[in-house]
Design a protein around this motif. Sequence first.
Motif, PDB file in Angstrom:
ATOM      1  N   SER A 195     -18.139 -50.763  -3.353  1.00 23.10           N
ATOM      2  CA  SER A 195     -18.866 -50.145  -4.584  1.00 23.10           C
ATOM      3  C   SER A 195     -18.283 -50.630  -5.854  1.00 23.10           C
ATOM      4  N   TYR A 196     -17.039 -50.730  -6.205  1.00 29.08           N
ATOM      5  CA  TYR A 196     -16.563 -50.992  -7.444  1.00 29.08           C
ATOM      6  C   TYR A 196     -15.354 -52.200  -7.134  1.00 29.08           C
TER       7      TYR A 196
ATOM      8  N   ASN B 109      -2.496 -53.845 -12.142  1.00 30.08           N
ATOM      9  CA  ASN B 109      -2.354 -52.210 -12.329  1.00 30.08           C
ATOM     10  C   ASN B 109      -3.224 -51.609 -11.293  1.00 30.08           C
ATOM     11  N   ILE B 110      -4.395 -51.973 -11.386  1.00 31.84           N
ATOM     12  CA  ILE B 110      -5.777 -51.308 -10.710  1.00 31.84           C
ATOM     13  C   ILE B 110      -5.535 -51.430  -9.221  1.00 31.84           C
TER      14      ILE B 110
ATOM     15  N   TYR C 101     -21.558 -60.195  -5.351  1.00 31.44           N
ATOM     16  CA  TYR C 101     -21.698 -60.333  -3.713  1.00 31.44           C
ATOM     17  C   TYR C 101     -22.799 -59.341  -3.299  1.00 31.44           C
ATOM     18  N   THR C 102     -23.185 -60.105  -2.246  1.00 29.18           N
ATOM     19  CA  THR C 102     -24.296 -59.285  -1.355  1.00 29.18           C
ATOM     20  C   THR C 102     -23.725 -58.175  -0.461  1.00 29.18           C
ATOM     21  N   SER C 103     -24.224 -56.941  -0.567  1.00 27.38           N
ATOM     22  CA  SER C 103     -23.950 -55.931   0.336  1.00 27.38           C
ATOM     23  C   SER C 103     -25.365 -55.224   0.701  1.00 27.38           C
ATOM     24  N   GLY C 104     -25.595 -55.687   2.076  1.00 23.55           N
ATOM     25  CA  GLY C 104     -26.768 -55.343   2.591  1.00 23.55           C
ATOM     26  C   GLY C 104     -28.203 -55.876   1.875  1.00 23.55           C
ATOM     27  N   SER C 105     -28.873 -54.974   1.447  1.00 19.65           N
ATOM     28  CA  SER C 105     -29.854 -55.452   0.446  1.00 19.65           C
ATOM     29  C   SER C 105     -29.655 -55.535  -1.015  1.00 19.65           C
ATOM     30  N   GLN C 106     -28.428 -55.302  -1.337  1.00 16.69           N
ATOM     31  CA  GLN C 106     -28.070 -54.984  -2.739  1.00 16.69           C
ATOM     32  C   GLN C 106     -27.217 -56.141  -3.115  1.00 16.69           C
ATOM     33  N   GLU C 107     -27.193 -56.189  -4.386  1.00 16.50           N
ATOM     34  CA  GLU C 107     -26.240 -57.491  -5.005  1.00 16.50           C
ATOM     35  C   GLU C 107     -25.471 -56.631  -5.912  1.00 16.50           C
ATOM     36  N   VAL C 108     -24.102 -56.732  -5.852  1.00 17.89           N
ATOM     37  CA  VAL C 108     -23.268 -55.803  -6.393  1.00 17.89           C
ATOM     38  C   VAL C 108     -22.514 -56.812  -7.352  1.00 17.89           C
ATOM     39  N   GLU C 109     -22.302 -56.454  -8.691  1.00 18.17           N
ATOM     40  CA  GLU C 109     -21.295 -57.277  -9.632  1.00 18.17           C
ATOM     41  C   GLU C 109     -20.109 -56.849  -9.748  1.00 18.17           C
ATOM     42  N   LEU C 110     -19.093 -57.972  -9.607  1.00 17.14           N
ATOM     43  CA  LEU C 110     -17.695 -57.701  -9.733  1.00 17.14           C
ATOM     44  C   LEU C 110     -17.240 -57.332 -11.287  1.00 17.14           C
ATOM     45  N   GLN C 111     -16.226 -56.614 -11.431  1.00 17.07           N
ATOM     46  CA  GLN C 111     -15.924 -56.447 -12.844  1.00 17.07           C
ATOM     47  C   GLN C 111     -14.597 -57.544 -12.925  1.00 17.07           C
ATOM     48  N   LYS C 112     -14.808 -58.285 -14.250  1.00 14.38           N
ATOM     49  CA  LYS C 112     -13.702 -59.148 -14.418  1.00 14.38           C
ATOM     50  C   LYS C 112     -12.777 -58.362 -15.163  1.00 14.38           C
ATOM     51  N   LEU C 113     -11.475 -58.578 -14.838  1.00 12.70           N
ATOM     52  CA  LEU C 113     -10.253 -57.876 -15.337  1.00 12.70           C
ATOM     53  C   LEU C 113      -9.308 -58.854 -15.798  1.00 12.70           C
TER      54      LEU C 113
ATOM     55  N   ASP D 225      -3.525 -77.701  -9.394  1.00 12.81           N
ATOM     56  CA  ASP D 225      -4.629 -78.528  -8.732  1.00 12.81           C
ATOM     57  C   ASP D 225      -5.735 -78.417  -9.672  1.00 12.81           C
ATOM     58  N   THR D 226      -6.848 -78.951  -9.406  1.00 12.67           N
ATOM     59  CA  THR D 226      -7.989 -79.214 -10.237  1.00 12.67           C
ATOM     60  C   THR D 226      -9.028 -78.073 -10.255  1.00 12.67           C
ATOM     61  N   HIS D 227      -8.712 -76.994  -9.565  1.00  9.13           N
ATOM     62  CA  HIS D 227      -9.944 -76.127  -9.030  1.00  9.13           C
ATOM     63  C   HIS D 227      -9.421 -74.756  -9.539  1.00  9.13           C
ATOM     64  N   THR D 228     -10.135 -74.092 -10.342  1.00  5.95           N
ATOM     65  CA  THR D 228     -10.305 -72.496 -10.703  1.00  5.95           C
ATOM     66  C   THR D 228     -10.424 -71.835  -9.632  1.00  5.95           C
ATOM     67  N   LYS D 229      -9.602 -70.827  -9.469  1.00  2.19           N
ATOM     68  CA  LYS D 229      -9.626 -69.827  -8.277  1.00  2.19           C
ATOM     69  C   LYS D 229     -10.028 -68.305  -8.942  1.00  2.19           C
ATOM     70  N   ILE D 230     -10.731 -67.906  -8.163  1.00  5.28           N
ATOM     71  CA  ILE D 230     -10.704 -66.006  -8.408  1.00  5.28           C
ATOM     72  C   ILE D 230     -10.068 -65.447  -7.216  1.00  5.28           C
ATOM     73  N   LEU D 231      -9.543 -64.126  -7.806  1.00  8.95           N
ATOM     74  CA  LEU D 231      -8.631 -63.525  -6.878  1.00  8.95           C
ATOM     75  C   LEU D 231      -9.632 -62.275  -6.849  1.00  8.95           C
ATOM     76  N   VAL D 232     -10.133 -61.822  -5.696  1.00  8.89           N
ATOM     77  CA  VAL D 232     -11.207 -60.879  -5.507  1.00  8.89           C
ATOM     78  C   VAL D 232     -10.657 -59.528  -4.576  1.00  8.89           C
ATOM     79  N   TYR D 233     -11.025 -58.352  -5.264  1.00  8.80           N
ATOM     80  CA  TYR D 233     -10.588 -56.938  -4.307  1.00  8.80           C
ATOM     81  C   TYR D 233     -11.865 -56.161  -4.545  1.00  8.80           C
ATOM     82  N   PRO D 234     -11.885 -55.616  -3.144  1.00  6.28           N
ATOM     83  CA  PRO D 234     -11.067 -55.614  -1.695  1.00  6.28           C
ATOM     84  C   PRO D 234     -11.296 -56.915  -1.284  1.00  6.28           C
ATOM     85  N   THR D 235     -10.279 -57.433  -0.606  1.00  5.29           N
ATOM     86  CA  THR D 235     -10.217 -58.603   0.068  1.00  5.29           C
ATOM     87  C   THR D 235     -10.973 -58.651   1.366  1.00  5.29           C
ATOM     88  N   THR D 236     -11.821 -57.672   1.826  1.00  2.91           N
ATOM     89  CA  THR D 236     -12.789 -57.780   2.821  1.00  2.91           C
ATOM     90  C   THR D 236     -14.059 -58.376   2.675  1.00  2.91           C
TER      91      THR D 236
END
Length: 256
Positions: free
Chosen positions: A132-133, A120-121, A101-113, A144-155
């Motif tokens: 940041s993490y 737990n986390i 996801y893009t945060s300002g001018s930076q691109e931050v990679e989400l950790q897959k769990l 349904d036919t679609h794969t979903k991703i759950l992202v945190y934080p939800t903001t």
Amino acid sequence: MINVDDVYKTVLLILNKEQRGYITPAEFNKIGAQVQNEIFENYFNDINQYLRQPQTDFDYSDRAEYMDEKIAQFKKEGTVSGSSGIFTVPTDLYRLGSVTYTSGSQEVELQKLGRREFYNIINSKLTAPSLSYPVFLQEDNTRDTHTKILVYPTTIASDSIKVQYLRKPGGGTDNVDDPTWAYTVDEDTSGYIFAGTTTGTTVTPSTGAKNFDLHIAEKTEVIKRILLYAGVIVKDPVVLQAMSSELAKDKQLEKS
């Protein structure tokens, strides 16, 4: 891309040259879809095997790199839709790679769990995800036919998220983009005439022809595998044995 008309005519030529029989366009189309999926699925087993083997320093000879070249046409970057941390990924997704996801001018990679680690986390005050993490969980909803991703934080908003993934062969859904030899029928001879990209009610199937969505280097492999299945249809053990032997030799050469 591999031209579907070239493949079908080559298969018919080989079968008829040896007077082995004939496969109809409908039979060819079903076999073609199966063969395309088989070759695509084998890429991932093959590349894992090559990565465990010593690689050469010579250009054009690195097997893992060559396999990655074959997979390259399926690599895509896309966007998601949704809100409140629940997002739907592109419908042509086959395997999900990274999520950013893009945060300002930076691109931050989400950790897959994994599921257990994810819950737990997010329920722990000490390890709660932050901007940041960030983290995500991939969910396949069977209803349904679609794969979903759950992202945190939800903001994190959907318009800032990008997904890198491998698309399905053909890039479509419901088999509409499987390799297809489409045809019209000659009024005088009742023979089949290749329709190319023509569509409409006079064409079978009406969606027109679709080429094999594979690297051009796979053309010989496609033909051999189709001939293997054709041997079953025409009930010829000679074709079956010959193509089985050819494919086994090819596989042995790849491993050596």
